[in-house]
Design an enzyme around this catalytic site. Structure first.
Site, short mmCIF file in Angstrom:
data_model
loop_
_atom_site.label_atom_id
_atom_site.label_comp_id
_atom_site.label_asym_id
_atom_site.label_seq_id
_atom_site.Cartn_x
_atom_site.Cartn_y
_atom_site.Cartn_z
N ASP A 233 0.76 -1.18 0.06
CA ASP A 233 -0.06 0.09 -0.05
C ASP A 233 1.00 1.13 -0.08
O ASP A 233 1.43 1.39 1.04
CB ASP A 233 -0.82 0.03 1.32
N LEU A 234 0.94 2.02 -1.21
CA LEU A 234 1.92 3.02 -1.39
C LEU A 234 1.63 4.12 -0.11
O LEU A 234 0.56 4.48 -0.09
CB LEU A 234 1.52 3.62 -2.71
N ASP A 235 2.57 4.46 0.50
CA ASP A 235 2.88 5.26 1.60
C ASP A 235 1.95 5.24 2.86
O ASP A 235 1.56 6.16 3.49
CB ASP A 235 3.02 6.90 0.93
N GLU A 236 1.58 3.84 2.98
CA GLU A 236 0.57 3.64 3.87
C GLU A 236 1.03 2.66 4.97
O GLU A 236 0.31 2.10 5.87
CB GLU A 236 -0.64 3.21 3.35
#
Length: 292
Positions: A233-236
């Site tokens: 999950d991108l940047d999460e």
């Protein structure tokens, strides 16, 4: 920062397990029987999940126990308390692979902190999607440099090369020191819990190009940065550390960029230190961080 003894070995034990009476007493007694002296102890009872987390730093005479002896003793407790645990010899520097793109401020900061002994790491390689002459003014101290350009067509092949370097170098942690390429889901899964990223964080969140200019246009009052473990999950991913700085109407976009660089440097350095000192414990989508 953990201080090593000249006469004793220093270990850090981290653990999580279902909460129940007797955990602290059991661990303390086992370490006492082994001749260990506890120098730090932090714990957290996550009541919502009925789960217990703990971090213990202890010294033990060099002659009394090896890492294998300690591991065997803790394994007995692990069976009793259903523990997930890790034992780390703090005298051994953590092997780190550094990834960077054009912005080199985080890379330079980590190398400086390593050089003066503030970070107990051993940089085993630097990987960039830009050639080495991009960093002509930076001293790499003999650290192997790998130029690996990436395009949409070659992404899978190049990530394969990066993975080979990670494994062959013995790296235990990958740090994206402003590496401006998105890792594939498959690659992120391979590095689960072993890859830290740094990025700007604003309210509202500004994505895409020139985020500080976007923030300036919206008249933000705070800028910040977030360091987190990389997931698909991108940047999460689970957050390790964050910081902010107040901004006024008098600040220009260049001021925001300058202040942002400072925040990114210190947040990433703290996150790396928390990881290598075993202060950050993963708990699903979150972390338990025993900061000092």
């Amino acid at each position: 920062m953990i201080r090593l003894s000249p006469t004793h070995a220093t270990f850090t034990l981290t653990l999580s397990c279902p909460n129940r009476p007797g955990i602290v007493a059991g661990i303390g007694m086992k370490l006492y029987e082994l001749g260990a002296n506890i120098t730090e102890a932090q714990q957290f009872d996550y009541a919502e999940e009925q789960r217990f987390f703990m971090r213990i730093v202890f010294d033990i005479p060099f002659s009394d126990a090896t890492e294998q002896t300690l591991s065997d003793a803790i394994a007995i407790l692990s069976d009793e308390f259903a523990m997930e645990w890790s034992l780390t010899d703090m005298a051994r520097p953590h092997k780190v692979l550094l990834m960077v793109s054009k912005f080199d401020h985080c890379l330079v900061d980590l190398l400086y902190r390593w050089r003066i002994g503030e970070l107990a790491i051993e940089p085993v390689g630097i990987i960039s999607n830009h050639p080495q002459d991009t960093y002509a003014d930076i001293e790499f101290y003999g650290i192997p440099f790998h130029y690996i350009p990436i395009t949409k067509e070659t992404k899978a092949e190049q990530e394969g090369r990066i993975w080979d370097i990670f494994q062959s170098s013995g790296a235990e942690l990958m740090v994206l020191a402003r590496y401006m390429q998105i890792l594939s889901n498959e690659f992120s899964r391979k590095l689960a819990g072993r890859c830290i990223n740094i990025h700007h964080s604003f309210l509202p969140g500004f994505k895409g190009a020139r985020p500080y200019h976007q923030a300036f246009a919206r008249g933000v009052k705070l800028i910040g940065a977030t360091a987190h473990y990389v997931t698909s999950d991108l940047d999460e991913g689970p957050i390790i550390e964050q910081d902010v700085e107040r901004i006024s109407h008098a600040d220009t976009p260049e001021d925001l960029i300058r202040k942002g660089r400072d925040i990114e440097r210190r947040v990433l350095a703290r996150a790396v230190r928390y990881h290598i000192e075993r202060r950050a414990l993963l708990n699903g989508n979150k972390t338990i961080v025993f900061s000092d």
